[in-house]
Motif scaffolding. Structure first.
Motif, PDB file in Angstrom:
ATOM      1  N   PHE A   1       0.817  -1.202   0.000  1.00 19.19           N
ATOM      2  CA  PHE A   1       0.000   0.000   0.000  1.00 19.19           C
ATOM      3  C   PHE A   1       0.859   1.264   0.000  1.00 19.19           C
ATOM      4  N   SER A   2       0.278   2.334  -0.512  1.00 23.79           N
ATOM      5  CA  SER A   2       1.001   3.606  -0.581  1.00 23.79           C
ATOM      6  C   SER A   2       1.137   4.215   0.809  1.00 23.79           C
ATOM      7  N   GLN A   3       2.101   5.120   0.953  1.00 19.34           N
ATOM      8  CA  GLN A   3       2.288   5.787   2.234  1.00 19.34           C
ATOM      9  C   GLN A   3       1.050   6.604   2.602  1.00 19.34           C
ATOM     10  N   CYS A   4       0.392   7.177   1.602  1.00 24.32           N
ATOM     11  CA  CYS A   4      -0.823   7.948   1.855  1.00 24.32           C
ATOM     12  C   CYS A   4      -1.916   7.053   2.444  1.00 24.32           C
ATOM     13  N   GLU A   5      -2.070   5.852   1.916  1.00 27.32           N
ATOM     14  CA  GLU A   5      -3.055   4.911   2.436  1.00 27.32           C
ATOM     15  C   GLU A   5      -2.721   4.508   3.874  1.00 27.32           C
ATOM     16  N   LEU A   6      -1.426   4.297   4.135  1.00 26.74           N
ATOM     17  CA  LEU A   6      -0.998   3.886   5.472  1.00 26.74           C
ATOM     18  C   LEU A   6      -1.255   4.979   6.498  1.00 26.74           C
ATOM     19  N   VAL A   7      -0.956   6.230   6.133  1.00 25.66           N
ATOM     20  CA  VAL A   7      -1.169   7.346   7.060  1.00 25.66           C
ATOM     21  C   VAL A   7      -2.669   7.547   7.306  1.00 25.66           C
ATOM     22  N   ALA A   8      -3.480   7.429   6.255  1.00 24.49           N
ATOM     23  CA  ALA A   8      -4.926   7.559   6.406  1.00 24.49           C
ATOM     24  C   ALA A   8      -5.460   6.497   7.363  1.00 24.49           C
ATOM     25  N   TYR A   9      -4.979   5.264   7.203  1.00 22.26           N
ATOM     26  CA  TYR A   9      -5.396   4.174   8.084  1.00 22.26           C
ATOM     27  C   TYR A   9      -4.971   4.450   9.525  1.00 22.26           C
ATOM     28  N   TYR A  10      -3.747   4.926   9.701  1.00 19.11           N
ATOM     29  CA  TYR A  10      -3.247   5.209  11.053  1.00 19.11           C
ATOM     30  C   TYR A  10      -4.090   6.296  11.718  1.00 19.11           C
ATOM     31  N   ILE A  11      -4.428   7.349  10.967  1.00 16.67           N
ATOM     32  CA  ILE A  11      -5.227   8.445  11.527  1.00 16.67           C
ATOM     33  C   ILE A  11      -6.606   7.943  11.944  1.00 16.67           C
ATOM     34  N   ILE A  12      -7.271   7.199  11.053  1.00 20.08           N
ATOM     35  CA  ILE A  12      -8.597   6.663  11.383  1.00 20.08           C
ATOM     36  C   ILE A  12      -8.520   5.753  12.603  1.00 20.08           C
ATOM     37  N   ASP A  13      -7.494   4.917  12.654  1.00 24.01           N
ATOM     38  CA  ASP A  13      -7.355   3.936  13.732  1.00 24.01           C
ATOM     39  C   ASP A  13      -7.010   4.590  15.068  1.00 24.01           C
ATOM     40  N   ASN A  14      -6.464   5.799  15.033  1.00 30.10           N
ATOM     41  CA  ASN A  14      -6.007   6.458  16.261  1.00 30.10           C
ATOM     42  C   ASN A  14      -6.730   7.773  16.533  1.00 30.10           C
ATOM     43  N   SER A  15      -7.870   7.964  15.899  1.00 30.27           N
ATOM     44  CA  SER A  15      -8.674   9.155  16.144  1.00 30.27           C
ATOM     45  C   SER A  15      -9.779   8.844  17.150  1.00 30.27           C
ATOM     46  N   HIS A  16     -10.168   9.869  17.904  1.00 33.98           N
ATOM     47  CA  HIS A  16     -11.238   9.706  18.898  1.00 33.98           C
ATOM     48  C   HIS A  16     -12.068  10.976  18.923  1.00 33.98           C
TER      49      HIS A  16
END
Length: 218
Positions: free
Chosen positions: A136-151
């Motif tokens: 996966f692209s770095q953009c996809e990875l960062v998007a996933y990380y943000i969604i997974d760590n947002s509250h």
């Protein structure tokens, strides 16, 4: 965690007089690739990062482990060497299983089954993360990380360094992606270390392939 609460307690309870308990302060490298210490550790409390370094100084985060997991130079037992260092990310408390005791314990089928299950499971997780970085692209990875760590619509982080280490990307790349999200009004910069998620649908769509891969829904 008390020793009696450890998963391996039933198998080591008769050998406690031969098992030292070690404590290491946050930031301590307690097991280094170049120094074989002839023992396996079992984490009672705290968090440990397993890291590998190239001769050029590049560092790769291989794994992150916590209590009730084995640590140290486990690859030696499988007659290999991953040349990894173990770092105490927090203060840690561990059991020290010396080589001669490990030889005795590994003759117990139940203990060896637990050992191989735990260490094999970690290898699977490590390999899956490496595949994720390749697929996966770095953009996809960062998007996933943000969604997974947002509250509650907020993405709050403590350390950019830690994020980049986990995602295996440079800080420059991370900031470029974050700034792009701000330009697209997907994120809005708040105070230090806080971003407000303004378009979570964009992030969800962007990270969908990563999510399905990491959460086994393909």
């Amino acid at each position: 965690m008390n020793i009696q609460d450890a998963h391996i307690y039933p198998y080591i309870k008769n050998y406690l007089d031969r098992i030292p308990v070690a404590t290491f302060k946050k930031g301590t490298y307690f097991s280094k690739a170049e120094n074989r210490d002839n023992q396996i550790y079992y984490i009672l409390s705290g968090n440990v990062n397993v890291e590998s370094f190239s001769e050029m100084g590049k560092k790769v985060l291989v794994d992150s482990i916590s209590e009730n997991e084995f640590a140290g130079q486990i690859s030696y037992i499988r007659q290999s060497n991953f040349y990894c260092n173990s770092l105490a990310v927090t203060d840690v408390k561990m059991l020290c299983l010396k080589e001669d005791l490990m030889s005795i314990l590994m003759k117990n089928l139940e203990f060896s089954t637990v050992f191989y299950f735990k260490t094999s499971s970690r290898i699977y997780i490590m390999y899956k993360k490496m595949l994720m970085n390749s697929l996966f692209s770095q953009c996809e990875l960062v998007a996933y990380y943000i969604i997974d760590n947002s509250h509650k619509g907020q993405f709050v982080y403590k350390s950019i360094y830690d994020i980049c280490e986990k995602l295996n990307i440079s800080r420059r790349s991370f900031y470029n992606i974050i700034n792009k999200f701000v330009e697209l009004k997907v994120l809005e910069k708040g105070s230090d270390c806080i971003y407000f998620v303004k378009d979570d649908n964009y992030l969800i769509e962007k990270s969908d392939n990563v999510k399905r891969f990491m959460e086994n829904t393909y």
